[in-house]
Design a protein around this motif. Structure first.
Motif, PDB file in Angstrom:
ATOM      1  N   LEU A 187      42.264  -2.447 -76.422  1.00  0.00           N
ATOM      2  CA  LEU A 187      43.076  -2.470 -75.212  1.00  0.00           C
ATOM      3  C   LEU A 187      43.098  -3.873 -74.614  1.00  0.00           C
ATOM      4  O   LEU A 187      44.143  -4.350 -74.146  1.00  0.00           O
ATOM      5  N   GLU A 188      41.954  -4.549 -74.645  1.00  0.00           N
ATOM      6  CA  GLU A 188      41.871  -5.914 -74.127  1.00  0.00           C
ATOM      7  C   GLU A 188      42.741  -6.860 -74.942  1.00  0.00           C
ATOM      8  O   GLU A 188      43.461  -7.706 -74.401  1.00  0.00           O
ATOM      9  N   MET A 189      42.688  -6.728 -76.271  1.00  0.00           N
ATOM     10  CA  MET A 189      43.481  -7.584 -77.139  1.00  0.00           C
ATOM     11  C   MET A 189      44.982  -7.304 -76.968  1.00  0.00           C
ATOM     12  O   MET A 189      45.806  -8.224 -76.966  1.00  0.00           O
ATOM     13  N   VAL A 194      50.337  -8.893 -74.497  1.00  0.00           N
ATOM     14  CA  VAL A 194      51.374  -8.729 -73.473  1.00  0.00           C
ATOM     15  C   VAL A 194      51.437  -9.973 -72.597  1.00  0.00           C
ATOM     16  O   VAL A 194      52.513 -10.491 -72.287  1.00  0.00           O
ATOM     17  N   ASP A 195      50.266 -10.482 -72.210  1.00  0.00           N
ATOM     18  CA  ASP A 195      50.211 -11.660 -71.348  1.00  0.00           C
ATOM     19  C   ASP A 195      50.839 -12.878 -72.035  1.00  0.00           C
ATOM     20  O   ASP A 195      51.499 -13.692 -71.396  1.00  0.00           O
ATOM     21  N   SER A 196      50.639 -12.995 -73.344  1.00  0.00           N
ATOM     22  CA  SER A 196      51.169 -14.155 -74.066  1.00  0.00           C
ATOM     23  C   SER A 196      52.695 -14.119 -74.158  1.00  0.00           C
ATOM     24  O   SER A 196      53.323 -15.146 -74.369  1.00  0.00           O
ATOM     25  N   PHE A 197      53.289 -12.924 -74.018  1.00  0.00           N
ATOM     26  CA  PHE A 197      54.741 -12.787 -74.062  1.00  0.00           C
ATOM     27  C   PHE A 197      55.357 -12.726 -72.665  1.00  0.00           C
ATOM     28  O   PHE A 197      56.575 -12.621 -72.531  1.00  0.00           O
ATOM     29  N   SER A 198      54.531 -12.743 -71.636  1.00  0.00           N
ATOM     30  CA  SER A 198      55.014 -12.500 -70.278  1.00  0.00           C
ATOM     31  C   SER A 198      55.826 -13.674 -69.738  1.00  0.00           C
ATOM     32  O   SER A 198      55.438 -14.835 -69.885  1.00  0.00           O
ATOM     33  N   LYS A 199      56.972 -13.368 -69.123  1.00  0.00           N
ATOM     34  CA  LYS A 199      57.803 -14.358 -68.451  1.00  0.00           C
ATOM     35  C   LYS A 199      58.837 -13.610 -67.625  1.00  0.00           C
ATOM     36  O   LYS A 199      58.966 -12.386 -67.718  1.00  0.00           O
ATOM     37  N   ARG A 258      49.927 -16.165 -82.799  1.00  0.00           N
ATOM     38  CA  ARG A 258      51.255 -16.650 -83.144  1.00  0.00           C
ATOM     39  C   ARG A 258      52.094 -16.885 -81.893  1.00  0.00           C
ATOM     40  O   ARG A 258      52.807 -17.882 -81.784  1.00  0.00           O
ATOM     41  N   SER A 259      51.972 -15.964 -80.923  1.00  0.00           N
ATOM     42  CA  SER A 259      52.722 -16.110 -79.683  1.00  0.00           C
ATOM     43  C   SER A 259      52.265 -17.320 -78.898  1.00  0.00           C
ATOM     44  O   SER A 259      53.068 -18.075 -78.348  1.00  0.00           O
TER      45      SER A 259
END
Length: 284
Positions: A187-189, A194-199, A258-259
Motif C-alpha cells: 500500500l505504501e509503494m 500515485v504521488d509520483s504521477f500527481s499533478k 520510471r515515473s
C-alpha cells in the motif's frame, strides 16, 4: 452555437427564462460505408414491408407492438403528451454536490439567460456556488422525460442529464467477493506511485491519438493517389504481450522509479529552457 430548446428554470416562485445549447461536440472523422469491390457508396433505405416502397422520413410514425397487436402513435399523438408540451425545467431538490454519482452523468448543455435582465440567472448561479449544492431538475426534451443535474461551470449554468437509476448496471463480479490481503508495504509503494504521477489536471495536454492517426492516413492516401502502405505511414510496432503481473511489489517499485526518472527528465528540460539570469552591474 444554436439553441436547441427554450424554456424556463423554475424553483419555488422564481422563474429563470433560458436558452439551451449543446455543451459538447463530436470531433471524430466522419466515415461512410463503401463496397470494397468498387468503392460504391452503401446507402440504407426505409422500405415498407407491406407495399415494398421506399418511405420518406416525414411519412414515418412510431408504433408499439405487444406481440399480438400494434398501436400506431402519430407525431400529433406524441406531441399531445403533457410532459412533451411542458417548457419548464423544474428544480425538484438541492443536494450536496458529492452525492451526484459521476457514473450517472450523461449529455451536457449550457444554459443562457433569455430575459432583459439576467438577475434571476445570476442569483441562482451564486446560490449554487455558495451552498456547494447541485440542483436536481426534471424536464422533457425530444420525447423523453429527463432527470438532470444543474451545476455551475465558471459563469455559466450547466445542465447535465442523468441516467435513471434502473439504467445503471450493478457491478456483480465474483472476483470482488474474494478475500485479498494487501500488505502495508504494498500500500505504501502504491501510494508512492500515485504521488509520483500527481499533478494538476489540464485537459488541453491530452489529444485523441486515434483521430489524429486517422487524419494522417487519409491525408497520406490523398497525397499518394490512394495507393499507400499503412506501415509506411506509421511504421510497424510489435504487440506487447498481455499477462498478469505476478510480483506486484516489483511492478510498483519499477513504476515509481520510471515515473520519477521521467519527471526528473522533464524538470531538467524545463531548467535548460530558462534564460540565464543577467548579472547586476553597479551603477557608475
Amino acid at each position: 452555437m444554436r439553441s436547441i430548446w427554450k424554456g424556463a428554470l423554475t424553483f419555488g416562485l422564481v422563474n429563470v427564462p433560458v436558452k439551451v445549447y449543446s455543451a459538447t461536440e463530436d470531433h471524430d472523422v466522419s466515415l461512410h460505408q463503401v463496397h470494397n469491390k468498387d468503392g460504391g457508396r452503401i446507402r440504407y433505405q426505409r422500405i415498407c414491408e407491406v407495399d415494398g416502397e421506399v418511405v420518406p422520413y416525414g411519412d414515418i410514425d412510431r408504433a408499439y407492438d405487444d406481440g399480438e397487436q400494434t398501436v400506431v402513435l402519430t407525431k400529433d399523438d406524441l406531441a399531445s403528451l403533457p410532459s412533451e408540451r411542458s417548457r419548464e425545467i423544474e428544480v425538484v431538490e438541492f443536494v450536496p454536490s458529492e452525492q451526484v454519482d459521476l457514473l450517472t452523468l450523461d449529455k451536457a448543455y449550457y444554459l443562457e439567460p433569455d430575459s432583459t435582465s439576467p438577475k434571476a440567472y445570476v442569483l441562482l448561479r451564486k446560490t449554487l456556488e455558495q451552498t456547494d449544492r447541485t440542483a436536481i431538475v426534471r424536464f422533457s426534451l425530444r420525447q423523453k422525460t429527463r432527470l438532470a443535474a444543474l451545476r455551475v461551470r465558471g459563469d455559466v449554468l450547466v445542465l447535465q442529464t442523468l441516467l435513471w437509476a434502473d439504467e445503471v448496471r450493478e457491478a456483480a463480479f465474483p472476483a470482488l467477493d474474494e478475500s485479498v490481503r494487501i500488505s502495508a508495504k504494498e500500500l505504501e509503494m502504491s501510494a508512492s506511485l500515485v504521488d509520483s504521477f500527481s499533478k494538476d489536471f489540464d485537459p488541453e495536454e491530452f489529444t485523441d491519438a486515434y483521430q489524429a492517426e486517422l487524419r494522417t492516413l487519409i491525408d497520406a492516401k490523398l497525397e499518394q493517389g490512394d495507393a499507400i502502405d499503412t506501415d509506411a505511414t506509421f511504421g510497424t510496432r510489435e504487440e506487447e504481450d498481455g499477462g498478469e503481473v505476478i510480483d506486484l511489489m516489483e511492478a510498483l517499485r519499477a513504476s515509481v522509479e520510471r515515473s520519477r526518472a521521467a519527471r526528473a527528465g522533464e524538470n531538467d528540460k524545463a531548467a535548460d529552457k530558462k534564460p540565464a539570469a543577467k548579472k547586476k552591474t553597479k551603477a557608475s
